[in-house]
Design an enzyme around this catalytic site. Structure first.
Site, PDB file in Angstrom:
ATOM      1  N   ASP A  35       0.820  -1.205   0.000  1.00  0.00           N
ATOM      2  CA  ASP A  35       0.000   0.000   0.000  1.00  0.00           C
ATOM      3  C   ASP A  35       0.860   1.265   0.000  1.00  0.00           C
ATOM      4  O   ASP A  35       1.834   1.369   0.740  1.00  0.00           O
ATOM      5  CB  ASP A  35      -0.895   0.049   1.234  1.00  0.00           C
ATOM      6  N   HIS A  93      -1.130   4.529  -0.453  1.00  0.00           N
ATOM      7  CA  HIS A  93      -2.142   5.390   0.176  1.00  0.00           C
ATOM      8  C   HIS A  93      -1.830   6.879   0.089  1.00  0.00           C
ATOM      9  O   HIS A  93      -1.878   7.606   1.082  1.00  0.00           O
ATOM     10  CB  HIS A  93      -2.346   4.983   1.633  1.00  0.00           C
ATOM     11  N   ASP A 110      -4.133  -0.243  -3.362  1.00  0.00           N
ATOM     12  CA  ASP A 110      -4.288   0.877  -2.428  1.00  0.00           C
ATOM     13  C   ASP A 110      -3.241   1.962  -2.688  1.00  0.00           C
ATOM     14  O   ASP A 110      -2.460   2.341  -1.815  1.00  0.00           O
ATOM     15  CB  ASP A 110      -4.250   0.403  -0.967  1.00  0.00           C
ATOM     16  N   ASP A 137      -6.205   7.313  -1.464  1.00  0.00           N
ATOM     17  CA  ASP A 137      -7.031   7.488  -0.260  1.00  0.00           C
ATOM     18  C   ASP A 137      -6.174   7.698   0.980  1.00  0.00           C
ATOM     19  O   ASP A 137      -5.067   7.203   1.095  1.00  0.00           O
ATOM     20  CB  ASP A 137      -7.985   6.306  -0.033  1.00  0.00           C
ATOM     21  N   ARG A 138      -6.772   8.434   1.916  1.00  0.00           N
ATOM     22  CA  ARG A 138      -6.172   8.803   3.206  1.00  0.00           C
ATOM     23  C   ARG A 138      -5.032   9.812   3.026  1.00  0.00           C
ATOM     24  O   ARG A 138      -5.126  10.925   3.470  1.00  0.00           O
ATOM     25  CB  ARG A 138      -5.728   7.573   3.992  1.00  0.00           C
ATOM     26  N   ASN A 163      -8.572  -2.740  -2.425  1.00  0.00           N
ATOM     27  CA  ASN A 163      -9.951  -2.443  -2.022  1.00  0.00           C
ATOM     28  C   ASN A 163     -10.246  -0.942  -2.062  1.00  0.00           C
ATOM     29  O   ASN A 163     -11.412  -0.534  -2.143  1.00  0.00           O
ATOM     30  CB  ASN A 163     -10.237  -3.001  -0.623  1.00  0.00           C
ATOM     31  N   HIS A 164      -9.202  -0.108  -2.053  1.00  0.00           N
ATOM     32  CA  HIS A 164      -9.420   1.339  -2.134  1.00  0.00           C
ATOM     33  C   HIS A 164      -9.483   1.860  -3.565  1.00  0.00           C
ATOM     34  O   HIS A 164      -9.707   3.058  -3.756  1.00  0.00           O
ATOM     35  CB  HIS A 164      -8.355   2.097  -1.339  1.00  0.00           C
ATOM     36  N   HIS A 182      -3.915  -8.201  -3.381  1.00  0.00           N
ATOM     37  CA  HIS A 182      -3.948  -7.173  -2.349  1.00  0.00           C
ATOM     38  C   HIS A 182      -4.423  -7.715  -1.009  1.00  0.00           C
ATOM     39  O   HIS A 182      -3.828  -7.449   0.030  1.00  0.00           O
ATOM     40  CB  HIS A 182      -4.846  -6.014  -2.774  1.00  0.00           C
ATOM     41  N   ARG A 210     -12.944  -6.974   9.169  1.00  0.00           N
ATOM     42  CA  ARG A 210     -13.283  -5.753   8.435  1.00  0.00           C
ATOM     43  C   ARG A 210     -14.751  -5.699   8.040  1.00  0.00           C
ATOM     44  O   ARG A 210     -15.222  -4.675   7.534  1.00  0.00           O
ATOM     45  CB  ARG A 210     -12.439  -5.662   7.161  1.00  0.00           C
ATOM     46  N   HIS A 265      -2.457  -4.757   2.339  1.00  0.00           N
ATOM     47  CA  HIS A 265      -3.775  -4.541   2.964  1.00  0.00           C
ATOM     48  C   HIS A 265      -3.742  -4.251   4.456  1.00  0.00           C
ATOM     49  O   HIS A 265      -4.727  -3.776   5.006  1.00  0.00           O
ATOM     50  CB  HIS A 265      -4.633  -5.783   2.680  1.00  0.00           C
TER      51      HIS A 265
END
Length: 491
Positions: A235, A237, A264, A267-268, A296-297, A345, A393, A420
């Site tokens: 990730d 991110h 990923d 995001d964030r 997943n993002h 992922h 999750r 992840h």
């Protein structure tokens, strides 16, 4: 004063004091953003007093901060059950539902709070904001029924004639030209200086990457020569300056220095636009030596909640955000290295019968479903004990060492690499060395204090070597700056 617990027994004053002591210790860990320890101590408090709604609500928030949305939801439900009058429990349940993209369920919880506190401006604001999201989604569904969706190519046709302002001095491409190494080097420096790639070239990169990805399979086979080096990153991110640090430490992508980034990308972190255009650019430059897996993002719900949609809209336009949604649907779901190592992922599956051919045959041009192979590739996590468990999750599953062993044996593989999850050292080796996690965003969200890592493989033996690194400084732009305003209100 004594307190009643579920089995009808009465807690002693000493037990109540001990539970409160654990809660207070957990609160301190939470304030210091040591969320795993906070969860541990809230759990100790709950072991003593399993009827205290505050303990569940507090642990729910700590689980939210560590992205354990399923656990967070379970705790919020327990808090509501323990004390239906405790309104913070409804906020926690709403936050968990929103994190899972279940906005209507979140809205019903905000409605409960606003009705019970009709004069509470904060409660009303959250209800109104959530209601806007639900209505907007309903409206978008309605107009999509009446209006055929434009392809990305059709969107681009109306944009390719965009003119370039005279004062733009950044990286440039001609209409016929794809990216070059010189362009990519210029782009890295341009972004490092906090400047924006011109929209004409941003749209062109999206158009070109969409055309390429549509032709790719859901499972991509990669051959690594015996003496060849291959790097797997987890990730990112939106942590652009840490991405640059990887290239600084490990070398720029090239035909002799191939990479796989395992989902990923966005995001964030608030430099997600810079990350994704850099990654897409290198994919176009080295299509057979630079690989990208969907995470997943890379999905519309996550992007709307955790910042990418807001960032793209702020830096470019809502049209571009729609374009990204289409592009993400065609990202491959997993990669097979030398017919020995599977990289995805999330993780493995709720069925023991899944084969590599099943992965090749997944129809990926869609938003991630809530169950099935595609969902589990993006969302699942390993667990230390054998067997399977419901996901922490709330999506996918948890799988044990026996599940990993059975999958590898069935498909004649040596081990799996996945991402992840934040790991203190940037990586973790589990399931008797057969399930490796790699996470490449150090000091995740500027709060977690973790290191980042990447994995280097040599084709001759495919033995993983781990490179660990610290976070590097970045401009004073906070993570989640572009996240949904309601998410910031309740988190």
């Amino acid at each position: 004063m004594a307190a009643e617990i579920e089995n009808g027994k009465t807690l002693s004053p000493e037990q109540i004091a001990e539970a409160e002591k654990y809660k207070n210790e957990a609160n301190e860990y939470f304030k210091n953003k040591v969320y795993e320890k906070a969860i541990e101590f809230y759990s100790k408090a709950i072991e003593i007093d399993s009827s205290n709604a505050v303990y569940y609500a507090n642990r729910s928030l700590a689980n939210l901060r560590t992205e354990l949305f399923g656990y967070a939801l379970n705790d919020a439900v327990s808090a509501v059950k323990s004390d239906p009058s405790y309104l913070k429990a409804y906020y926690r349940r709403a936050a968990a539902h929103m994190s899972l993209g279940k906005f209507k369920l979140a809205l019903s919880d905000f409605e409960v709070v606003s009705k019970r506190r009709p004069n509470d401006a904060d409660a009303k604001k959250k209800f109104v904001e959530c209601n806007k999201i639900v209505k907007k989604m309903a409206f978008e569904r309605a107009i999509n029924v009446d209006r055929p969706e434009k392809t990305l190519a059709e969107m681009y046709q109306s944009l390719e004639s965009i003119s370039i302002e005279d004062d733009y001095t950044g990286p440039k491409l001609s209409n016929e030209e794809t990216v070059t190494l010189e362009f990519m080097k210029e782009l890295m420096q341009w972004y490092k200086d906090q400047k924006k790639l011109h929209k004409k070239y941003a749209y062109k990169i999206l158009y070109d990457i969409d055309a390429y990805l549509r032709k790719q399979p859901s499972l991509v086979d990669i051959a690594i020569p015996d003496e060849g080096k291959f790097t797997v990153c987890g990730d990112i991110h939106g942590q652009f300056y840490d991405l640059l640090n990887i290239f600084e430490k490990n070398g720029l992508p090239s035909e002799t220095n191939p990479y796989l980034f395992n989902g990923d990308f966005v995001d964030r972190g608030s430099f997600s636009v810079e990350c994704i255009f850099l990654l897409f650019g290198f994919k176009l430059l080295f299509p057979n030596h630079f690989y990208l897996s969907r995470g997943n993002h890379e999905s519309i719900n996550m992007n709307q909640m955790y910042g990418f949609t807001g960032e793209v809209t702020a830096k470019y336009s809502s049209t571009m955000a729609d374009m990204f949604t289409q592009v993400y649907n065609f990202l491959p779901l997993c990669h097979l290295l030398n017919n020995k190592v599977l990289v995805m992922h999330g993780g493995l599956f709720s069925s023991d019968e899944v084969t590599l051919d099943d992965l090749r045959n997944v129809e990926r041009n869609r938003q991630p479903p809530e169950e099935g192979i595609m969902c589990e590739l993006l969302w699942s996590d390993p667990q230390p004990q054998n067997g399977r468990s419901p996901s922490k999750r709330g999506v996918g599953c948890q799988f044990g060492p026996d599940v990993t062993e059975n999958f590898l044996k069935k498909n004649n593989l040596e081990y799996v690499i996945r991402s992840h999850e934040v790991k203190d050292m940037g990586y973790e080796v589990a399931h008797n060395g057969k399930c490796i996690t790699v996470f490449s965003a150090p000091n995740y969200c500027d709060t977690m204090g973790n290191k980042g890592a990447y994995i280097i493989l040599k084709g001759k033996d495919m033995k993983p070597q781990y490179e660990v690194y610290e976070a590097v400084p970045h401009p004073n732009v906070k993570p989640m700056m572009y996240a949904n305003s309601l998410m910031n209100l309740i988190m």
